[in-house]
Enzyme design. Structure first.
Site, short mmCIF file in Angstrom:
data_model
loop_
_atom_site.label_atom_id
_atom_site.label_comp_id
_atom_site.label_asym_id
_atom_site.label_seq_id
_atom_site.Cartn_x
_atom_site.Cartn_y
_atom_site.Cartn_z
N ASN A 207 85.02 -1.54 49.04
CA ASN A 207 85.48 -2.31 47.77
C ASN A 207 85.60 -3.94 48.97
OD1 ASN A 207 86.28 -4.78 46.26
ND2 ASN A 207 88.19 -3.69 45.37
N HIS B 18 80.93 -4.84 40.48
CA HIS B 18 81.60 -5.06 41.48
C HIS B 18 81.55 -3.58 41.71
CE1 HIS B 18 84.32 -5.94 44.48
NE2 HIS B 18 85.75 -5.90 43.02
N CYS C 4 87.42 -10.56 43.93
CA CYS C 4 86.18 -9.87 43.70
C CYS C 4 85.32 -10.52 42.56
CB CYS C 4 86.39 -8.51 43.14
SG CYS C 4 87.73 -7.63 43.79
O1 UT7 Z 1 88.52 -4.77 42.99
C1 UT7 Z 1 89.51 -5.33 42.94
C2 UT7 Z 1 90.53 -4.61 41.57
N1 UT7 Z 1 90.71 -3.47 42.46
C3 UT7 Z 1 90.44 -2.48 41.36
O2 UT7 Z 1 89.78 -2.77 40.60
C4 UT7 Z 1 90.85 -0.49 41.65
C5 UT7 Z 1 91.56 -0.50 40.28
N2 UT7 Z 1 92.77 0.78 40.71
C6 UT7 Z 1 91.63 1.83 41.68
O3 UT7 Z 1 90.82 2.15 41.20
C7 UT7 Z 1 92.51 3.00 41.10
O4 UT7 Z 1 93.81 3.08 40.72
C8 UT7 Z 1 92.82 4.03 42.97
C9 UT7 Z 1 91.42 4.32 43.47
C10 UT7 Z 1 93.68 2.58 44.05
C11 UT7 Z 1 94.03 4.72 42.69
O5 UT7 Z 1 93.87 5.74 41.70
P1 UT7 Z 1 94.84 6.45 39.98
O6 UT7 Z 1 93.75 7.36 40.67
O7 UT7 Z 1 94.71 5.36 39.38
O8 UT7 Z 1 95.83 7.04 41.92
P2 UT7 Z 1 97.04 6.50 41.41
O9 UT7 Z 1 97.95 5.00 42.12
O10 UT7 Z 1 97.97 7.08 39.65
O11 UT7 Z 1 98.17 7.89 42.62
C12 UT7 Z 1 97.45 9.14 42.28
C13 UT7 Z 1 98.45 10.06 43.25
C14 UT7 Z 1 99.45 9.49 43.64
O12 UT7 Z 1 100.57 10.60 43.83
P3 UT7 Z 1 101.76 11.09 42.52
O13 UT7 Z 1 102.56 9.77 42.88
O14 UT7 Z 1 100.66 11.52 42.41
O15 UT7 Z 1 102.50 12.66 43.71
C15 UT7 Z 1 99.46 8.56 44.76
O16 UT7 Z 1 100.95 8.54 45.32
O17 UT7 Z 1 97.80 9.69 44.50
C16 UT7 Z 1 98.21 9.53 45.27
N3 UT7 Z 1 97.18 8.79 46.03
C17 UT7 Z 1 97.34 9.28 47.35
N4 UT7 Z 1 96.99 10.54 47.50
C18 UT7 Z 1 95.60 11.01 48.48
C19 UT7 Z 1 97.06 7.34 46.09
N5 UT7 Z 1 95.95 7.28 47.54
C20 UT7 Z 1 96.42 8.25 48.13
C21 UT7 Z 1 95.36 8.31 48.66
N6 UT7 Z 1 95.01 9.47 49.42
N7 UT7 Z 1 95.14 7.37 50.11
#
Ligand code: UT7
Length: 337
Positions: free
Chosen positions: A294, A264, A123
């Site tokens: 993204n 970004h 990115c």
């Molecule tokens: O471009 C390169 C750099 N990339 C980034 O900067 C991305 C950085 N990371 C992020 O933007 C975030 O971490 C994400 C958007 C990827 C994820 O958000 P989060 O708030 O960190 O969620 P999480 O990974 O901690 O997941 C929370 C919950 C999980 O369920 P449990 O374990 O709490 O039951 C996931 O399984 O949300 C669940 N989950 C979803 N639920 C519905 C993960 N993806 C989804 C989804 N729909 N698409």
């Protein structure tokens, strides 16, 4: 971890003479994704700010997206394709492992005398390309450069994995770099950083020499983007805050001098954290991730072009571009328009 910082004091300054972008026609909304994976529009919108993304056609490769964005940048710059001397394409989704996507772009555009190569900095790639062009053109090795961030991430996403498939999209953005001979705008500072110790947080494990996709121990899943989202999130906030402050300081400015922040476009919550730290007004931040998701190396380049064409950047404005991605890599650039 390495950090390289430089200012444009020891060579001819460079400026952006034209920008362009291209987004594939097909729009995939969060509602569309609800039909194929266990997710919801509400989750995606509140956790990321993304509402839709563009998906390239099967026969539309990264080089095609790149060339369309590049053609628009050339047109705006008023420079003939035949006069371009250097093409740098930043991408993690090349048409082929070799040759470089930039070689295809050279042919698509008819930039037949241009030296063309790719860089892989995820990115941060467009800002890495900007720095390579700044030193190459500013140092006199080439009289101009076409830099492009282009991605067809839809080809490297596991469409059954809700953790990643809702985040990414396809697109391309471009800029033409020329010497700034009469003080009409210039790149004021450029900061690049890398931390290879965190390479495993975000990668495409298969398809390279470490895991060729032809061997039987290379299941299809290794061909897709894998990310430890929560960890990457923390690094993204810290690295982009630091790169922003370092870039503004290296340019001899304070955050108050910045007319527009173009970050970004990965997650609205990451952008909010940076805005809070810099104390920049929310209305002075360009955001389009709601429409495109993204798009990795293309994201800052597309946002720059849209901001420019919408009249959000005027002559003399100082703008801050900042990015973060796999590598880990990060980068910022402060530009006086
Ligand atoms: O471009 C390169 C750099 N990339 C980034 O900067 C991305 C950085 N990371 C992020 O933007 C975030 O971490 C994400 C958007 C990827 C994820 O958000 P989060 O708030 O960190 O969620 P999480 O990974 O901690 O997941 C929370 C919950 C999980 O369920 P449990 O374990 O709490 O039951 C996931 O399984 O949300 C669940 N989950 C979803 N639920 C519905 C993960 N993806 C989804 C989804 N729909 N698409």
């Amino acid at each position: 971890m390495t950090d390289s910082a430089s200012t444009a004091q020891t060579m001819t300054p460079v400026r952006i003479a034209g920008t362009g972008s291209y987004l594939p026609e097909r729009i995939m909304t969060n509602k569309d994704l609800e039909k194929s994976v266990d997710t919801s529009d509400e989750w995606i919108t509140t956790r990321t700010g993304i509402r839709a993304r563009r998906i390239a056609a099967e026969d539309e490769h990264t080089s095609h997206l790149a060339a369309k964005a590049g053609a628009k940048a050339l047109e705006q710059a008023g420079i003939d394709a035949a006069d371009i001397e250097l093409i740098i394409v930043a991408t993690i989704t090349p048409d082929t492992l070799t040759p470089a996507t930039a070689c295809y772009v050279q042919q698509h555009l008819g930039c037949l005398k241009a030296v063309a190569f790719d860089i892989s900095a995820a990115c941060s790639g467009f800002l890495y390309a900007l720095e390579m062009a700044r030193t190459s053109v500013g140092g006199g090795a080439f009289k101009n450069a076409l830099i492009i961030g282009a991605e067809k991430l839809s080809a490297f996403v596991d469409w059954t994995d809700r953790n990643t498939c809702v985040l990414f999209g396809d697109g391309a953005g471009a800029a033409v770099i020329v010497p700034s001979t009469n003080g009409d705008g210039r790149v004021l500072s450029s900061q690049l950083g890398t931390d290879g110790a965190q390479a495993g947080l975000l990668n495409i494990p298969g398809g390279g020499s470490a895991c060729p996709m032809t061997t039987e121990n290379a299941p299809e899943s290794l061909a897709y983007l894998a990310m430890q989202g929560r960890e990457v999130f923390k690094h993204a906030v810290n690295a982009m805050k630091k790169a922003s402050i370092d870039g503004i300081t290296a340019a001899g400015l304070t955050p108050k001098d910045i007319k527009l922040l173009i970050p970004h476009q990965a997650n609205l919550r990451i952008i909010d954290a940076i805005v809070e730290r810099l104390e920049i007004n929310r209305e002075d931040v360009f955001i389009n991730l709601d429409k495109y998701g993204n798009t990795s190396a293309a994201a800052v380049a597309i946002a720059l072009d849209e901001a420019h064409r919408e009249g959000r950047i005027q002559r003399g404005d100082k703008i801050l571009l900042v990015a973060f991605g796999a590598g880990l890599t990060w980068a910022s650039a402060v530009i006086e328009w």
